[in-house]
Design a protein around this motif. Structure first.
Motif, PDB file in Angstrom:
ATOM      1  N   ASP A 230       0.861  -1.196   0.000  1.00 31.34           N
ATOM      2  CA  ASP A 230       0.000   0.000   0.000  1.00 31.34           C
ATOM      3  C   ASP A 230       0.895   1.243   0.000  1.00 31.34           C
ATOM      4  O   ASP A 230       1.506   1.580   1.023  1.00 31.34           O
ATOM      5  N   GLU A 231       0.964   1.920  -1.147  1.00 37.23           N
ATOM      6  CA  GLU A 231       1.826   3.094  -1.265  1.00 37.23           C
ATOM      7  C   GLU A 231       1.355   4.239  -0.369  1.00 37.23           C
ATOM      8  O   GLU A 231       2.166   4.903   0.287  1.00 37.23           O
ATOM      9  N   GLU A 232       0.055   4.476  -0.347  1.00 37.91           N
ATOM     10  CA  GLU A 232      -0.465   5.610   0.430  1.00 37.91           C
ATOM     11  C   GLU A 232      -0.225   5.418   1.920  1.00 37.91           C
ATOM     12  O   GLU A 232       0.167   6.352   2.624  1.00 37.91           O
ATOM     13  N   ALA A 233      -0.456   4.194   2.398  1.00 36.61           N
ATOM     14  CA  ALA A 233      -0.221   3.923   3.818  1.00 36.61           C
ATOM     15  C   ALA A 233       1.262   4.039   4.143  1.00 36.61           C
ATOM     16  O   ALA A 233       1.641   4.540   5.208  1.00 36.61           O
ATOM     17  N   SER A 234       2.108   3.589   3.230  1.00 38.48           N
ATOM     18  CA  SER A 234       3.557   3.668   3.446  1.00 38.48           C
ATOM     19  C   SER A 234       4.016   5.111   3.526  1.00 38.48           C
ATOM     20  O   SER A 234       4.829   5.478   4.382  1.00 38.48           O
ATOM     21  N   GLU A 235       3.480   5.939   2.628  1.00 37.47           N
ATOM     22  CA  GLU A 235       3.844   7.356   2.647  1.00 37.47           C
ATOM     23  C   GLU A 235       3.359   8.021   3.927  1.00 37.47           C
ATOM     24  O   GLU A 235       4.049   8.880   4.500  1.00 37.47           O
ATOM     25  N   ALA A 236       2.176   7.629   4.413  1.00 40.37           N
ATOM     26  CA  ALA A 236       1.644   8.192   5.653  1.00 40.37           C
ATOM     27  C   ALA A 236       2.505   7.816   6.856  1.00 40.37           C
ATOM     28  O   ALA A 236       2.567   8.554   7.836  1.00 40.37           O
ATOM     29  N   MET A 237       3.174   6.672   6.750  1.00 47.09           N
ATOM     30  CA  MET A 237       4.052   6.222   7.844  1.00 47.09           C
ATOM     31  C   MET A 237       5.451   6.816   7.753  1.00 47.09           C
ATOM     32  O   MET A 237       6.321   6.493   8.565  1.00 47.09           O
ATOM     33  N   GLY A 238       5.677   7.673   6.759  1.00 49.17           N
ATOM     34  CA  GLY A 238       6.958   8.364   6.653  1.00 49.17           C
ATOM     35  C   GLY A 238       7.967   7.703   5.744  1.00 49.17           C
ATOM     36  O   GLY A 238       9.146   8.101   5.722  1.00 49.17           O
ATOM     37  N   ILE A 239       7.565   6.706   4.982  1.00 44.76           N
ATOM     38  CA  ILE A 239       8.479   6.047   4.055  1.00 44.76           C
ATOM     39  C   ILE A 239       8.612   6.897   2.792  1.00 44.76           C
ATOM     40  O   ILE A 239       7.613   7.305   2.203  1.00 44.76           O
ATOM     41  N   ASN A 240       9.848   7.156   2.399  1.00 45.07           N
ATOM     42  CA  ASN A 240      10.122   7.936   1.192  1.00 45.07           C
ATOM     43  C   ASN A 240       9.912   7.035  -0.034  1.00 45.07           C
ATOM     44  O   ASN A 240      10.818   6.322  -0.457  1.00 45.07           O
ATOM     45  N   ILE A 241       8.718   7.082  -0.588  1.00 45.87           N
ATOM     46  CA  ILE A 241       8.365   6.177  -1.683  1.00 45.87           C
ATOM     47  C   ILE A 241       9.239   6.411  -2.910  1.00 45.87           C
ATOM     48  O   ILE A 241       9.713   5.459  -3.541  1.00 45.87           O
ATOM     49  N   THR A 242       9.469   7.670  -3.252  1.00 46.76           N
ATOM     50  CA  THR A 242      10.285   7.988  -4.439  1.00 46.76           C
ATOM     51  C   THR A 242      11.671   7.386  -4.321  1.00 46.76           C
ATOM     52  O   THR A 242      12.177   6.745  -5.255  1.00 46.76           O
ATOM     53  N   TYR A 243      12.298   7.558  -3.164  1.00 43.95           N
ATOM     54  CA  TYR A 243      13.658   7.052  -2.964  1.00 43.95           C
ATOM     55  C   TYR A 243      13.713   5.537  -3.102  1.00 43.95           C
ATOM     56  O   TYR A 243      14.564   4.998  -3.825  1.00 43.95           O
ATOM     57  N   TYR A 244      12.807   4.848  -2.437  1.00 42.38           N
ATOM     58  CA  TYR A 244      12.878   3.391  -2.415  1.00 42.38           C
ATOM     59  C   TYR A 244      12.488   2.771  -3.763  1.00 42.38           C
ATOM     60  O   TYR A 244      13.049   1.743  -4.162  1.00 42.38           O
ATOM     61  N   LYS A 245      11.545   3.376  -4.479  1.00 41.88           N
ATOM     62  CA  LYS A 245      11.177   2.837  -5.786  1.00 41.88           C
ATOM     63  C   LYS A 245      12.296   3.040  -6.801  1.00 41.88           C
ATOM     64  O   LYS A 245      12.581   2.149  -7.611  1.00 41.88           O
ATOM     65  N   VAL A 246      12.943   4.188  -6.763  1.00 39.64           N
ATOM     66  CA  VAL A 246      14.087   4.417  -7.649  1.00 39.64           C
ATOM     67  C   VAL A 246      15.244   3.505  -7.266  1.00 39.64           C
ATOM     68  O   VAL A 246      15.955   2.980  -8.134  1.00 39.64           O
ATOM     69  N   LEU A 247      15.441   3.299  -5.963  1.00 37.12           N
ATOM     70  CA  LEU A 247      16.489   2.397  -5.496  1.00 37.12           C
ATOM     71  C   LEU A 247      16.253   0.984  -6.014  1.00 37.12           C
ATOM     72  O   LEU A 247      17.179   0.326  -6.518  1.00 37.12           O
ATOM     73  N   ALA A 248      15.022   0.504  -5.920  1.00 38.17           N
ATOM     74  CA  ALA A 248      14.706  -0.839  -6.400  1.00 38.17           C
ATOM     75  C   ALA A 248      14.908  -0.948  -7.913  1.00 38.17           C
ATOM     76  O   ALA A 248      15.452  -1.946  -8.413  1.00 38.17           O
TER      77      ALA A 248
END
Length: 327
Positions: free
Chosen positions: A189-207
């Motif tokens: 769940d991207e939205e829940a992850s972002e709400a928990m403070g996870i930097n989605i952009t960083y981790y998706k580009v990293l992967a």
């Protein structure tokens, strides 16, 4: 005695399976954040051509050429991954497939550097490099009762086996780390992850960058294993094949992707005795798999059942380990 047990052909097939395992892990990393990519054949070709050009035209040592090829492909993957963040699902798959085809056409038309559709030959062979190194160290095939081709095939297999085990070990450890847990959360769940403070952009580009780098690394090894590459080696059929490794075996856990690569790479060899019909069986098996077990052979539930059967370490809690596979 040892020479009678070693068949260079089977060792070569096993070496290709090891490279396919690395490719399967590369697509597993990208799928780990919910990104459906079909560009791994393109990344593989970048790695293969980079090391081939460096070692052929600039006399660069094989090991250094492979390392630089992996780094270059990782940078390209990161640059592609940034705009790819705007796309999801089938749109991302189509965009990355298009990227792979653009790279392939570029290599076809860049005659002066890539020799066009004819491809590059005379690439330093991994086995020959190992053989020359062993001779300089005073190690001869006769010492083990082997012929030169047997020694070369065996040496290549063991080097690739060590590399493959190291790659698997690294990414299994990563799965159990903060990065792996972030990947898993984003996939769920991207939205829940972002709400928990996870930097989605960083981790998706990293992967995306990690998957590209690993695919380029596998492509570089492939180039030095074949000693010849051409653009036709990296067409869209190759891209789909890499994806199927993970989907068939199970994209939820790394062991599923590894199993898919081993099984689907070895099966055509086991069915070689029925000639052209083996590919019909191959296709029928994939159709049946998608119909009756779309999650793949190995999934999270299967891994959890397997872990419960394993003996518990002293002090380990029984309700889970916190691994990515447990989530």
């Amino acid at each position: 005695m040892l020479g009678e047990l070693i068949n260079p052909y089977y060792l070569q097939v096993s070496s290709f399976i090891l490279i396919n395992i690395i490719l399967a892990v590369s697509i597993y990393i990208t799928l780990g954040t919910g990104q459906l990519s079909l560009g791994h054949a393109g990344f593989m070709s970048i790695g293969a051509y980079t090391t081939a050009i460096l070692t052929l035209n600039y006399n660069m040592p094989l090991v250094l050429g492979v390392i630089i090829a992996a780094i270059v492909t990782g940078i390209v993957g990161t640059l592609i991954g940034i705009p790819a963040l705007r796309l999801q699902g089938v749109y991302l798959a189509i965009a990355t497939l298009g990227f792979g085809e653009v790279v392939r056409v570029l290599f076809i038309n860049w005659d002066g550097l890539t020799n066009g559709a004819i491809g590059l030959s005379g690439i330093p062979h991994l086995g020959r490099e190992i053989f020359n190194l062993s001779k300089s160290m005073g190690i001869e095939p006769d010492m083990f009762g082997l012929k030169n081709n047997q020694f070369i095939s065996l040496a290549v297999f063991f080097v690739l086996l060590i590399i493959t085990i190291s790659v698997i070990w690294f990414f299994v450890r990563q799965n159990n780390s903060r990065i792996g847990r972030a990947f898993s959360a984003i996939k769920m769940d991207e939205e829940a992850s972002e709400a928990m403070g996870i930097n989605i952009t960083y981790y998706k580009v990293l992967a995306f960058g990690q998957g590209a780098m690993l695919a380029g690394f596998a492509g570089a090894l492939y180039a030095h294993l074949m000693a010849y590459i051409s653009p036709s080696d990296f067409d869209y059929h190759r891209a789909v094949e890499i994806l199927i490794f993970s989907i068939f075996g199970g994209s939820e856990v790394i062991w599923g992707s590894i199993f898919g690569a081993v099984f689907l790479s070895a099966m055509p060899e086991f069915l070689r005795f029925i000639n052209e019909y083996r590919f019909m069986i191959y296709g029928a098996l994939l159709v049946l798999m998608m119909a009756f077990r779309p999650q793949g052979i190995i999934d999270v539930n299967m891994m959890n059942r397997f872990k419960r059967l394993m003996p518990k370490k002293r002090g380990e809690k029984k309700h889970g380990t916190g691994n990515k596979e447990d989530q």
